[in-house]
Design a protein around this motif. Sequence first.
Motif, PDB file in Angstrom:
ATOM      1  N   VAL A  32      54.278  36.723  36.147  1.00 44.68           N
ATOM      2  CA  VAL A  32      53.022  36.251  36.488  1.00 44.68           C
ATOM      3  C   VAL A  32      53.143  35.100  37.450  1.00 44.68           C
ATOM      4  CG1 VAL A  32      50.703  35.310  35.624  1.00 44.68           C
ATOM      5  CG2 VAL A  32      51.923  37.487  34.583  1.00 44.68           C
ATOM      6  N   LEU A  33      54.069  34.030  37.208  1.00 42.40           N
ATOM      7  CA  LEU A  33      54.266  32.975  37.982  1.00 42.40           C
ATOM      8  C   LEU A  33      54.612  33.288  39.565  1.00 42.40           C
ATOM      9  CD1 LEU A  33      54.328  29.857  38.019  1.00 42.40           C
ATOM     10  CD2 LEU A  33      56.635  30.222  37.225  1.00 42.40           C
ATOM     11  N   GLU A  34      55.653  34.300  39.628  1.00 46.25           N
ATOM     12  CA  GLU A  34      55.896  34.801  40.934  1.00 46.25           C
ATOM     13  C   GLU A  34      54.514  35.241  41.860  1.00 46.25           C
ATOM     14  OE1 GLU A  34      58.709  37.903  43.374  1.00 46.25           O
ATOM     15  OE2 GLU A  34      58.162  38.278  41.219  1.00 46.25           O
ATOM     16  N   VAL A  35      53.720  36.014  41.154  1.00 46.97           N
ATOM     17  CA  VAL A  35      52.464  36.596  41.612  1.00 46.97           C
ATOM     18  C   VAL A  35      51.631  35.523  42.020  1.00 46.97           C
ATOM     19  CG1 VAL A  35      50.765  38.014  41.253  1.00 46.97           C
ATOM     20  CG2 VAL A  35      52.969  38.933  40.427  1.00 46.97           C
ATOM     21  N   MET A  36      51.213  34.587  41.150  1.00 50.18           N
ATOM     22  CA  MET A  36      50.263  33.639  41.380  1.00 50.18           C
ATOM     23  C   MET A  36      50.561  32.596  42.525  1.00 50.18           C
ATOM     24  SD  MET A  36      47.639  33.941  39.314  1.00 50.18           S
ATOM     25  CE  MET A  36      47.208  32.056  39.437  1.00 50.18           C
ATOM     26  N   LEU A  37      52.397  32.427  42.560  1.00 44.82           N
ATOM     27  CA  LEU A  37      52.648  31.262  43.591  1.00 44.82           C
ATOM     28  C   LEU A  37      52.950  32.090  44.942  1.00 44.82           C
ATOM     29  CD1 LEU A  37      55.042  28.963  41.522  1.00 44.82           C
ATOM     30  CD2 LEU A  37      52.509  28.675  42.168  1.00 44.82           C
ATOM     31  N   CYS A  38      53.052  33.211  45.044  1.00 49.59           N
ATOM     32  CA  CYS A  38      54.069  33.842  46.170  1.00 49.59           C
ATOM     33  C   CYS A  38      53.442  35.112  46.710  1.00 49.59           C
ATOM     34  CB  CYS A  38      55.642  34.218  45.876  1.00 49.59           C
ATOM     35  SG  CYS A  38      56.456  32.783  45.139  1.00 49.59           S
ATOM     36  N   TYR A  39      52.191  35.230  46.442  1.00 50.32           N
ATOM     37  CA  TYR A  39      51.373  36.717  46.893  1.00 50.32           C
ATOM     38  C   TYR A  39      50.216  36.165  47.589  1.00 50.32           C
ATOM     39  CZ  TYR A  39      54.267  40.182  44.677  1.00 50.32           C
ATOM     40  OH  TYR A  39      55.482  40.964  44.265  1.00 50.32           O
ATOM     41  N   PRO A  40      50.411  36.131  48.990  1.00 51.63           N
ATOM     42  CA  PRO A  40      49.259  35.701  49.886  1.00 51.63           C
ATOM     43  C   PRO A  40      48.032  36.521  49.615  1.00 51.63           C
ATOM     44  CG  PRO A  40      50.785  36.489  51.404  1.00 51.63           C
ATOM     45  CD  PRO A  40      51.444  36.293  49.852  1.00 51.63           C
ATOM     46  N   GLY A  41      48.231  37.917  49.399  1.00 53.86           N
ATOM     47  CA  GLY A  41      46.902  38.511  49.235  1.00 53.86           C
ATOM     48  C   GLY A  41      46.247  38.277  47.999  1.00 53.86           C
ATOM     49  N   LEU A  42      46.756  37.913  46.942  1.00 49.33           N
ATOM     50  CA  LEU A  42      46.084  37.549  45.809  1.00 49.33           C
ATOM     51  C   LEU A  42      45.367  35.945  45.960  1.00 49.33           C
ATOM     52  CD1 LEU A  42      45.384  37.724  42.743  1.00 49.33           C
ATOM     53  CD2 LEU A  42      47.488  36.249  42.325  1.00 49.33           C
ATOM     54  N   HIS A  43      46.098  35.360  46.781  1.00 49.76           N
ATOM     55  CA  HIS A  43      45.260  33.862  47.196  1.00 49.76           C
ATOM     56  C   HIS A  43      44.085  34.240  47.972  1.00 49.76           C
ATOM     57  CE1 HIS A  43      49.694  32.289  46.889  1.00 49.76           C
ATOM     58  NE2 HIS A  43      49.268  32.503  45.764  1.00 49.76           N
ATOM     59  N   ALA A  44      44.202  34.893  48.924  1.00 50.83           N
ATOM     60  CA  ALA A  44      43.084  35.474  49.644  1.00 50.83           C
ATOM     61  C   ALA A  44      41.902  36.235  48.943  1.00 50.83           C
ATOM     62  CB  ALA A  44      43.421  36.347  50.833  1.00 50.83           C
ATOM     63  N   ILE A  45      42.048  36.780  48.058  1.00 44.58           N
ATOM     64  CA  ILE A  45      41.249  37.431  47.325  1.00 44.58           C
ATOM     65  C   ILE A  45      40.276  36.400  46.423  1.00 44.58           C
ATOM     66  CG2 ILE A  45      40.675  39.063  45.537  1.00 44.58           C
ATOM     67  CD1 ILE A  45      42.366  41.096  46.688  1.00 44.58           C
ATOM     68  N   ILE A  46      41.431  35.513  45.598  1.00 40.19           N
ATOM     69  CA  ILE A  46      40.880  34.584  44.644  1.00 40.19           C
ATOM     70  C   ILE A  46      39.752  33.390  45.662  1.00 40.19           C
ATOM     71  CG2 ILE A  46      41.227  32.495  43.481  1.00 40.19           C
ATOM     72  CD1 ILE A  46      43.848  33.925  42.560  1.00 40.19           C
ATOM     73  N   ILE A  47      40.260  33.095  46.668  1.00 39.38           N
ATOM     74  CA  ILE A  47      39.513  32.332  47.703  1.00 39.38           C
ATOM     75  C   ILE A  47      38.101  33.091  48.065  1.00 39.38           C
ATOM     76  CG2 ILE A  47      39.283  30.934  49.482  1.00 39.38           C
ATOM     77  CD1 ILE A  47      42.132  30.325  49.328  1.00 39.38           C
ATOM     78  N   HIS A  48      38.455  34.256  48.420  1.00 38.33           N
ATOM     79  CA  HIS A  48      36.947  35.140  48.715  1.00 38.33           C
ATOM     80  C   HIS A  48      36.085  34.822  47.810  1.00 38.33           C
ATOM     81  CE1 HIS A  48      34.560  38.163  50.557  1.00 38.33           C
ATOM     82  NE2 HIS A  48      35.058  38.872  49.351  1.00 38.33           N
ATOM     83  N   ARG A  49      36.520  35.270  46.535  1.00 44.39           N
ATOM     84  CA  ARG A  49      35.663  35.309  45.183  1.00 44.39           C
ATOM     85  C   ARG A  49      34.633  34.211  45.349  1.00 44.39           C
ATOM     86  NH1 ARG A  49      36.536  40.431  43.511  1.00 44.39           N
ATOM     87  NH2 ARG A  49      38.671  41.167  43.206  1.00 44.39           N
ATOM     88  N   ILE A  50      35.428  33.022  45.480  1.00 43.43           N
ATOM     89  CA  ILE A  50      34.867  31.745  45.412  1.00 43.43           C
ATOM     90  C   ILE A  50      33.851  31.931  46.402  1.00 43.43           C
ATOM     91  CG2 ILE A  50      34.885  29.279  45.613  1.00 43.43           C
ATOM     92  CD1 ILE A  50      37.517  29.720  44.060  1.00 43.43           C
ATOM     93  N   SER A  51      34.230  31.938  48.075  1.00 42.21           N
ATOM     94  CA  SER A  51      33.518  31.887  49.041  1.00 42.21           C
ATOM     95  C   SER A  51      32.382  32.850  48.888  1.00 42.21           C
ATOM     96  CB  SER A  51      34.299  32.077  50.322  1.00 42.21           C
ATOM     97  OG  SER A  51      34.726  33.142  50.424  1.00 42.21           O
ATOM     98  N   HIS A  52      32.484  34.087  48.548  1.00 45.68           N
ATOM     99  CA  HIS A  52      31.479  35.055  48.378  1.00 45.68           C
ATOM    100  C   HIS A  52      30.309  34.764  47.368  1.00 45.68           C
ATOM    101  CE1 HIS A  52      29.559  38.819  48.546  1.00 45.68           C
ATOM    102  NE2 HIS A  52      29.689  39.056  47.301  1.00 45.68           N
ATOM    103  N   ALA A  53      30.766  33.894  46.396  1.00 47.29           N
ATOM    104  CA  ALA A  53      29.744  33.577  45.164  1.00 47.29           C
ATOM    105  C   ALA A  53      28.892  32.442  46.107  1.00 47.29           C
ATOM    106  CB  ALA A  53      30.494  32.996  44.219  1.00 47.29           C
ATOM    107  N   LEU A  54      29.384  31.632  46.669  1.00 46.57           N
ATOM    108  CA  LEU A  54      28.590  30.636  47.600  1.00 46.57           C
ATOM    109  C   LEU A  54      27.696  31.262  48.538  1.00 46.57           C
ATOM    110  CD1 LEU A  54      31.200  27.605  48.009  1.00 46.57           C
ATOM    111  CD2 LEU A  54      29.622  27.916  46.329  1.00 46.57           C
TER     112      LEU A  54
END
Length: 226
Positions: free
Chosen positions: A25-47
């Motif tokens: 999980v730590l590797e995925v959280m730190l090293c997967y840009p696709g996950l980072h993009a989706i997390i940030i998108h979920r925040i921006s989409h809510a706004l």
Amino acid sequence: MKGFFRTIREDIDAIFERDPAAQNVLEVMLCYPGLHAIIIHRISHALFKRGLVILPRFISNIARFLTGIEIHPGAKIGRKVFIDHGTGVVIGETTEIGDNVTIYQGATLGGTGKDKGKRHPTIGNNVVISCGAKVLGPFKVGDNSKVGAGSVVLREVPADCTVVGVPGQIVIKENKKVRTVYNEVDLEHGKLPDPIAEELGCLQRRIIELEKKLSEMERRSKNEAV
């Protein structure tokens, strides 16, 4: 807030299900840009849904700078969506993406025309968008379908199909549904039919048949002349 973290947990689970390179999980959280993009998108989409414009767009631009993935804050993304590698992925404003979708690097879910309103594709559940594929227009790609690498899709795709080529052509294997099990995602996007090669093969076989008939006619003509 619990729902948000539950959704992120599902996004992480999707990575382990579809990427054999994921170790923990730590590797995925730190090293997967696709996950980072989706997390940030979920925040921006809510706004964005709250009527804000500049702040969500600014957040999405930061995500693009950090990940190489551009997702408009207006796009709707379902559960367990996995963007693998992700560099060059572009997802337009009115795009709608279902659950269990996998998108590879260089893919574009884009719009056509300059009219406002729905102008980007709707992607069904369990769909695979392969490397460099372009899906352009306000139509639907049906559930359990695959878009081959480098394909350009300009019209609606029914469920359970594969699309390959430029422009994209729908291929149905053996006149049967491509998928019969819907609780898994088929990632074999490197093993797709090639309709152009099949047509060339048919033409080649036809030429061989015609050459045989021509040779037979010439032989008979010589025998009759004798």
